[in-house]
Write a protein that holds these residues in place. Structure first.
Motif, PDB file in Angstrom:
ATOM      1  N   GLU A   1       0.814  -1.068  -0.075  1.00 32.07           N
ATOM      2  CA  GLU A   1      -0.034   0.023   0.028  1.00 32.07           C
ATOM      3  C   GLU A   1       0.853   1.269   0.024  1.00 32.07           C
ATOM      4  N   ASN A   2       1.862   1.315   0.764  1.00 33.89           N
ATOM      5  CA  ASN A   2       2.868   2.213   0.710  1.00 33.89           C
ATOM      6  C   ASN A   2       3.830   2.539  -0.573  1.00 33.89           C
ATOM      7  N   GLU A   3       3.898   1.509  -1.333  1.00 41.39           N
ATOM      8  CA  GLU A   3       4.449   1.504  -2.680  1.00 41.39           C
ATOM      9  C   GLU A   3       3.490   2.356  -3.495  1.00 41.39           C
ATOM     10  N   ASP A   4       2.199   1.849  -3.457  1.00 40.91           N
ATOM     11  CA  ASP A   4       1.194   2.380  -4.362  1.00 40.91           C
ATOM     12  C   ASP A   4       0.922   3.944  -3.915  1.00 40.91           C
ATOM     13  N   LEU A   5       1.075   3.983  -3.022  1.00 44.10           N
ATOM     14  CA  LEU A   5       0.668   5.802  -2.499  1.00 44.10           C
ATOM     15  C   LEU A   5       1.811   6.574  -2.993  1.00 44.10           C
ATOM     16  N   ARG A   6       3.044   6.023  -3.037  1.00 43.67           N
ATOM     17  CA  ARG A   6       4.136   6.664  -3.491  1.00 43.67           C
ATOM     18  C   ARG A   6       4.146   6.888  -5.050  1.00 43.67           C
ATOM     19  N   LYS A   7       3.526   5.997  -5.669  1.00 46.87           N
ATOM     20  CA  LYS A   7       3.517   5.921  -7.021  1.00 46.87           C
ATOM     21  C   LYS A   7       2.502   7.025  -7.514  1.00 46.87           C
ATOM     22  N   GLN A   8       1.463   7.085  -6.807  1.00 45.26           N
ATOM     23  CA  GLN A   8       0.301   8.064  -6.629  1.00 45.26           C
ATOM     24  C   GLN A   8       0.772   9.480  -6.430  1.00 45.26           C
ATOM     25  N   VAL A   9       1.772   9.650  -5.541  1.00 47.90           N
ATOM     26  CA  VAL A   9       2.306  10.866  -5.377  1.00 47.90           C
ATOM     27  C   VAL A   9       3.061  11.486  -6.321  1.00 47.90           C
ATOM     28  N   ARG A  10       3.911  10.517  -7.043  1.00 49.85           N
ATOM     29  CA  ARG A  10       4.747  10.772  -7.958  1.00 49.85           C
ATOM     30  C   ARG A  10       4.006  11.125  -9.121  1.00 49.85           C
ATOM     31  N   ALA A  11       2.973  10.391  -9.465  1.00 42.51           N
ATOM     32  CA  ALA A  11       2.189  10.942 -10.806  1.00 42.51           C
ATOM     33  C   ALA A  11       1.414  12.292 -10.546  1.00 42.51           C
ATOM     34  N   LEU A  12       0.979  12.561  -9.586  1.00 40.39           N
ATOM     35  CA  LEU A  12       0.468  14.046  -8.997  1.00 40.39           C
ATOM     36  C   LEU A  12       1.478  15.020  -9.157  1.00 40.39           C
ATOM     37  N   GLU A  13       2.662  14.707  -8.767  1.00 41.45           N
ATOM     38  CA  GLU A  13       3.831  15.747  -8.910  1.00 41.45           C
ATOM     39  C   GLU A  13       4.273  15.994 -10.269  1.00 41.45           C
ATOM     40  N   ARG A  14       4.140  14.752 -11.288  1.00 42.55           N
ATOM     41  CA  ARG A  14       4.306  15.174 -12.454  1.00 42.55           C
ATOM     42  C   ARG A  14       3.307  15.999 -13.301  1.00 42.55           C
ATOM     43  N   GLN A  15       2.068  15.627 -12.651  1.00 40.49           N
ATOM     44  CA  GLN A  15       0.956  16.361 -13.532  1.00 40.49           C
ATOM     45  C   GLN A  15       1.046  17.771 -13.018  1.00 40.49           C
ATOM     46  N   LEU A  16       1.268  18.096 -11.659  1.00 44.62           N
ATOM     47  CA  LEU A  16       1.467  19.501 -11.091  1.00 44.62           C
ATOM     48  C   LEU A  16       2.512  20.191 -12.002  1.00 44.62           C
ATOM     49  N   ALA A  17       3.754  19.502 -11.900  1.00 43.91           N
ATOM     50  CA  ALA A  17       4.838  20.101 -12.715  1.00 43.91           C
ATOM     51  C   ALA A  17       4.539  20.475 -14.148  1.00 43.91           C
ATOM     52  N   ALA A  18       3.824  19.651 -14.802  1.00 42.94           N
ATOM     53  CA  ALA A  18       3.421  19.710 -16.375  1.00 42.94           C
ATOM     54  C   ALA A  18       2.447  20.830 -16.476  1.00 42.94           C
ATOM     55  N   THR A  19       1.298  21.040 -15.477  1.00 45.07           N
ATOM     56  CA  THR A  19       0.631  22.054 -15.303  1.00 45.07           C
ATOM     57  C   THR A  19       0.976  23.329 -15.381  1.00 45.07           C
ATOM     58  N   SER A  20       1.970  23.582 -14.287  1.00 40.78           N
ATOM     59  CA  SER A  20       2.697  24.765 -13.938  1.00 40.78           C
ATOM     60  C   SER A  20       3.788  25.080 -15.074  1.00 40.78           C
ATOM     61  N   ARG A  21       4.221  24.068 -15.756  1.00 43.09           N
ATOM     62  CA  ARG A  21       4.979  24.469 -17.223  1.00 43.09           C
ATOM     63  C   ARG A  21       4.158  25.092 -18.172  1.00 43.09           C
ATOM     64  N   ARG A  22       2.917  24.448 -18.394  1.00 42.94           N
ATOM     65  CA  ARG A  22       2.059  25.060 -19.434  1.00 42.94           C
ATOM     66  C   ARG A  22       1.392  26.345 -19.166  1.00 42.94           C
ATOM     67  N   ARG A  23       1.437  26.823 -18.002  1.00 41.46           N
ATOM     68  CA  ARG A  23       0.904  27.958 -17.427  1.00 41.46           C
ATOM     69  C   ARG A  23       2.082  29.120 -17.515  1.00 41.46           C
ATOM     70  N   SER A  24       3.112  28.475 -17.231  1.00 45.59           N
ATOM     71  CA  SER A  24       4.312  29.499 -17.303  1.00 45.59           C
ATOM     72  C   SER A  24       4.858  29.813 -18.783  1.00 45.59           C
ATOM     73  N   THR A  25       4.453  28.929 -19.851  1.00 42.34           N
ATOM     74  CA  THR A  25       4.860  29.233 -21.342  1.00 42.34           C
ATOM     75  C   THR A  25       3.725  29.967 -21.802  1.00 42.34           C
ATOM     76  N   THR A  26       2.598  30.008 -21.405  1.00 41.21           N
ATOM     77  CA  THR A  26       1.451  30.628 -22.125  1.00 41.21           C
ATOM     78  C   THR A  26       1.509  32.000 -21.372  1.00 41.21           C
ATOM     79  N   VAL A  27       1.719  33.130 -22.267  1.00 42.31           N
ATOM     80  CA  VAL A  27       1.725  34.343 -21.515  1.00 42.31           C
ATOM     81  C   VAL A  27       0.574  35.110 -21.810  1.00 42.31           C
ATOM     82  N   PRO A  28      -0.190  35.663 -20.635  1.00 36.80           N
ATOM     83  CA  PRO A  28      -1.450  36.215 -20.567  1.00 36.80           C
ATOM     84  C   PRO A  28      -1.181  37.723 -21.635  1.00 36.80           C
ATOM     85  N   ARG A  29      -2.365  37.983 -22.114  1.00 35.43           N
ATOM     86  CA  ARG A  29      -2.250  39.241 -23.182  1.00 35.43           C
ATOM     87  C   ARG A  29      -3.092  40.338 -22.629  1.00 35.43           C
TER      88      ARG A  29
END
Length: 107
Positions: free
Chosen positions: A79-107
């Motif tokens: 269960e601990n290993e499954d939770l670690r995998k879920q946390v890593r997946a969420l961290e990747r999603q968060l990093a990808a979302t923040s990268r997309r926001r930083s590349t999109t410049v508001p006009r």
């Protein structure tokens, strides 16, 4: 045998067991099976009889980590290993979302 004798024997047995558990008792032996002077099998037997407190005091606490003796720990580990995998997946999603926001410049 009177009840006084029986009580004395049980008290003596309790004292012996208490002393063995407190100090510890080690029994060691080897069993060898040979055929025509060719050793086929060797079994080494080591037996330690003591209290859990004494075993921990001398550094023998292998039962805490043996998954055969504590099967609940294996389930917790999975269960601990499954939770670690879920946390890593969420961290990747968060990093990808923040990268997309930083590349999109508001006009």
């Amino acid at each position: 045998m009177s009840s006084v004798e029986g009580h004395g024997r049980s008290t003596g047995l309790v004292e012996v067991l208490d002393r063995i558990l407190d100090k510890g008792l080690v029994i060691a032996g080897d069993i060898k099976v040979s055929l025509a002077e060719v050793e086929l099998l060797t079994i080494r037997i080591r037996l330690l009889v003591c209290s859990i407190d004494k075993a921990e005091q001398i550094g023998l606490d292998w039962w805490r980590y043996d998954h055969h003796l504590s099967p609940g720990k294996q389930a917790l580990s999975v269960e601990n290993e499954d939770l670690r995998k879920q946390v890593r997946a969420l961290e990747r999603q968060l990093a990808a979302t923040s990268r997309r926001r930083s590349t999109t410049v508001p006009r």
